[in-house]
Write a protein that holds these residues in place. Structure first.
Motif, PDB file in Angstrom:
ATOM      1  N   LEU A  63       9.248 -14.666 -19.804  1.00 37.73           N
ATOM      2  CA  LEU A  63       8.774 -13.304 -20.044  1.00 37.73           C
ATOM      3  C   LEU A  63       7.395 -13.085 -19.439  1.00 37.73           C
ATOM      4  N   ILE A  64       6.546 -14.099 -19.494  1.00 36.03           N
ATOM      5  CA  ILE A  64       5.207 -13.982 -18.915  1.00 36.03           C
ATOM      6  C   ILE A  64       5.291 -13.825 -17.413  1.00 36.03           C
ATOM      7  N   VAL A  65       6.128 -14.650 -16.770  1.00 36.93           N
ATOM      8  CA  VAL A  65       6.285 -14.568 -15.319  1.00 36.93           C
ATOM      9  C   VAL A  65       6.835 -13.212 -14.919  1.00 36.93           C
ATOM     10  N   THR A  66       7.826 -12.719 -15.696  1.00 33.89           N
ATOM     11  CA  THR A  66       8.411 -11.411 -15.400  1.00 33.89           C
ATOM     12  C   THR A  66       7.372 -10.307 -15.503  1.00 33.89           C
ATOM     13  N   SER A  67       6.487 -10.387 -16.491  1.00 29.33           N
ATOM     14  CA  SER A  67       5.444  -9.372 -16.668  1.00 29.33           C
ATOM     15  C   SER A  67       4.487  -9.369 -15.485  1.00 29.33           C
ATOM     16  N   VAL A  68       4.139 -10.558 -14.991  1.00 31.91           N
ATOM     17  CA  VAL A  68       3.235 -10.641 -13.847  1.00 31.91           C
ATOM     18  C   VAL A  68       3.858  -9.993 -12.619  1.00 31.91           C
ATOM     19  N   ILE A  69       5.158 -10.246 -12.411  1.00 34.94           N
ATOM     20  CA  ILE A  69       5.848  -9.652 -11.266  1.00 34.94           C
ATOM     21  C   ILE A  69       5.902  -8.140 -11.400  1.00 34.94           C
ATOM     22  N   THR A  70       6.146  -7.647 -12.611  1.00 35.18           N
ATOM     23  CA  THR A  70       6.219  -6.200 -12.830  1.00 35.18           C
ATOM     24  C   THR A  70       4.898  -5.527 -12.496  1.00 35.18           C
ATOM     25  N   ILE A  71       3.798  -6.126 -12.905  1.00 37.03           N
ATOM     26  CA  ILE A  71       2.479  -5.567 -12.598  1.00 37.03           C
ATOM     27  C   ILE A  71       2.247  -5.518 -11.100  1.00 37.03           C
ATOM     28  N   SER A  72       2.711  -6.525 -10.375  1.00 39.31           N
ATOM     29  CA  SER A  72       2.477  -6.573  -8.931  1.00 39.31           C
ATOM     30  C   SER A  72       3.172  -5.459  -8.179  1.00 39.31           C
ATOM     31  N   LEU A  73       4.125  -4.779  -8.796  1.00 35.01           N
ATOM     32  CA  LEU A  73       4.816  -3.664  -8.147  1.00 35.01           C
ATOM     33  C   LEU A  73       3.915  -2.458  -7.939  1.00 35.01           C
ATOM     34  N   LEU A  74       2.729  -2.463  -8.517  1.00 30.92           N
ATOM     35  CA  LEU A  74       1.817  -1.344  -8.364  1.00 30.92           C
ATOM     36  C   LEU A  74       1.239  -1.245  -6.966  1.00 30.92           C
ATOM     37  N   ASN A 125       5.648 -22.402  -9.880  1.00 29.61           N
ATOM     38  CA  ASN A 125       4.650 -22.638 -10.920  1.00 29.61           C
ATOM     39  C   ASN A 125       3.238 -22.414 -10.383  1.00 29.61           C
ATOM     40  N   VAL A 126       3.001 -22.854  -9.134  1.00 28.70           N
ATOM     41  CA  VAL A 126       1.687 -22.661  -8.520  1.00 28.70           C
ATOM     42  C   VAL A 126       1.398 -21.180  -8.360  1.00 28.70           C
ATOM     43  N   ASP A 127       2.381 -20.429  -7.842  1.00 32.36           N
ATOM     44  CA  ASP A 127       2.189 -18.990  -7.634  1.00 32.36           C
ATOM     45  C   ASP A 127       1.954 -18.263  -8.946  1.00 32.36           C
ATOM     46  N   ALA A 128       2.679 -18.654  -9.978  1.00 32.75           N
ATOM     47  CA  ALA A 128       2.517 -18.014 -11.289  1.00 32.75           C
ATOM     48  C   ALA A 128       1.101 -18.248 -11.826  1.00 32.75           C
ATOM     49  N   LYS A 129       0.589 -19.446 -11.638  1.00 33.11           N
ATOM     50  CA  LYS A 129      -0.773 -19.753 -12.091  1.00 33.11           C
ATOM     51  C   LYS A 129      -1.794 -18.937 -11.301  1.00 33.11           C
ATOM     52  N   ILE A 130      -1.551 -18.821  -9.999  1.00 35.46           N
ATOM     53  CA  ILE A 130      -2.464 -18.045  -9.168  1.00 35.46           C
ATOM     54  C   ILE A 130      -2.430 -16.576  -9.565  1.00 35.46           C
ATOM     55  N   GLN A 131      -1.235 -16.033  -9.793  1.00 36.72           N
ATOM     56  CA  GLN A 131      -1.116 -14.640 -10.223  1.00 36.72           C
ATOM     57  C   GLN A 131      -1.884 -14.400 -11.519  1.00 36.72           C
ATOM     58  N   ALA A 132      -1.745 -15.325 -12.465  1.00 28.40           N
ATOM     59  CA  ALA A 132      -2.434 -15.183 -13.742  1.00 28.40           C
ATOM     60  C   ALA A 132      -3.942 -15.263 -13.569  1.00 28.40           C
ATOM     61  N   LYS A 133      -4.405 -16.182 -12.715  1.00 30.72           N
ATOM     62  CA  LYS A 133      -5.841 -16.319 -12.478  1.00 30.72           C
ATOM     63  C   LYS A 133      -6.391 -15.070 -11.782  1.00 30.72           C
ATOM     64  N   MET A 134      -5.631 -14.542 -10.847  1.00 27.56           N
ATOM     65  CA  MET A 134      -6.074 -13.335 -10.148  1.00 27.56           C
ATOM     66  C   MET A 134      -6.198 -12.156 -11.110  1.00 27.56           C
ATOM     67  N   LEU A 135      -5.271 -12.053 -12.037  1.00 27.17           N
ATOM     68  CA  LEU A 135      -5.347 -10.977 -13.030  1.00 27.17           C
ATOM     69  C   LEU A 135      -6.628 -11.078 -13.851  1.00 27.17           C
ATOM     70  N   LYS A 136      -7.028 -12.286 -14.157  1.00 27.16           N
ATOM     71  CA  LYS A 136      -8.273 -12.485 -14.901  1.00 27.16           C
ATOM     72  C   LYS A 136      -9.477 -12.025 -14.073  1.00 27.16           C
ATOM     73  N   LEU A 137      -9.328 -12.093 -12.752  1.00 19.63           N
ATOM     74  CA  LEU A 137     -10.399 -11.658 -11.863  1.00 19.63           C
ATOM     75  C   LEU A 137     -10.320 -10.164 -11.556  1.00 19.63           C
ATOM     76  N   GLY A 138      -9.331  -9.494 -12.153  1.00 22.70           N
ATOM     77  CA  GLY A 138      -9.174  -8.058 -11.927  1.00 22.70           C
ATOM     78  C   GLY A 138      -8.415  -7.719 -10.672  1.00 22.70           C
ATOM     79  N   LEU A 139      -7.648  -8.679 -10.148  1.00 19.89           N
ATOM     80  CA  LEU A 139      -6.890  -8.480  -8.920  1.00 19.89           C
ATOM     81  C   LEU A 139      -5.393  -8.673  -9.187  1.00 19.89           C
ATOM     82  N   VAL A 140      -4.576  -7.870  -8.509  1.00 16.02           N
ATOM     83  CA  VAL A 140      -3.130  -7.974  -8.647  1.00 16.02           C
ATOM     84  C   VAL A 140      -2.562  -8.604  -7.380  1.00 16.02           C
ATOM     85  N   ALA A 141      -1.969  -9.768  -7.510  1.00 20.86           N
ATOM     86  CA  ALA A 141      -1.397 -10.467  -6.360  1.00 20.86           C
ATOM     87  C   ALA A 141      -0.001  -9.931  -6.070  1.00 20.86           C
TER      88      ALA A 141
END
Length: 241
Positions: free
Chosen positions: A7-18, A29-45
């Motif tokens: 569910l967490i991975v799916t949510s990250v992908i949904t946000i990236s559709l913006l 797994n690497v990409d999911a971690k990067i996506q999550a870290k980018m979100l913390k930085l205020g960026l959408v991968a």
């Protein structure tokens, strides 16, 4: 636990559709971690791929292209150059690809001033209140006469919750978009109207593509120049003479 992770991975992908481009496959797994870290930085991968430098990932975001180590500890904001290939700007190459994809995606929602004897096309991020945007548009016939078709994308300089957003939306929502563009650039008021024009999509593409002001001119190969260029100078840049 597996369900929660999914569910967490799916949510990250949904946000990236913006943003203009999306991650097509389920992230590693690497990409999911990067996506999550980018979100913390205020960026959408929106897209993650191996960078030209071993151990780094190249990340396309809603604010441009960045780099991060695979363990997500190190984040790099800057340009990457290949010193063995005439100092090729690899970051600009990546951005060019993003711009080309964006131009394809929003092709049907551009306001187009076509040249009768077209030799080249430019796609311009524009705002109705920008002085140099108005100067460029005042010479639209000159660009067309030189064989340059001008495609417009909207870039309200004040952002998505601004008067400039409302003003440029009125142009895109007008029955006669080209006349509305000309009127607005001449300082005339364009009546407000509601429609489904993807102004936010244009704006998000501009931010991802590196637009910092208007006009910003993209060429068909994805390269971009910032600022106004007179018709004759632009024709020289495009090697039309």
């Amino acid at each position: 636990m597996k369900l929660l992770k999914s569910l967490i991975v799916t949510s990250v992908i949904t946000i990236s559709l913006l943003v203009a481009n999306t991650v097509q496959a389920a992230p590693s797994n690497v990409d999911a971690k990067i996506q999550a870290k980018m979100l913390k930085l205020g960026l959408v991968a929106s897209k993650i791929e191996d960078a030209p430098v071993k151990g780094l990932k190249q990340i396309y975001t809603n604010r441009g292209v960045f780099y991060m180590s695979e363990d997500t500890q190190f984040f790099i904001a800057g340009r990457l150059f290949d010193t063995d290939d005439n100092m090729t700007n690899l970051t600009e190459t990546a951005l060019s690809s993003l711009r080309i994809d964006g131009m394809k995606e929003f092709k049907d929602s551009m306001i187009v001033f076509p040249a009768k004897n077209e030799k080249a096309q430019i796609t311009v991020f524009t705002d109705t209140t920008c002085g140099y945007c108005r100067k460029l548009h005042a010479q639209i016939d000159d660009y067309n006469d030189l064989g340059i078709t001008v495609n417009y994308l909207a870039f309200p300089r004040g952002g998505l919750n601004s008067r400039s957003f409302e003003d440029i939306s009125a142009v895109w929502c007008s029955k006669d978009q080209k006349q509305a563009m000309t009127d607005a650039k001449a300082g005339s008021k364009v009546a407000k109207a509601l429609c489904s024009a993807p102004i936010a999509g244009h704006y998000n593409l501009g931010q991802a593509a590196g637009v910092t002001g208007t006009p910003a001119i993209m060429f068909e190969d994805g390269t971009m120049i910032l600022g106004y260029k007179p018709p004759s100078e632009l024709a020289q840049i495009l090697e039309l003479n």
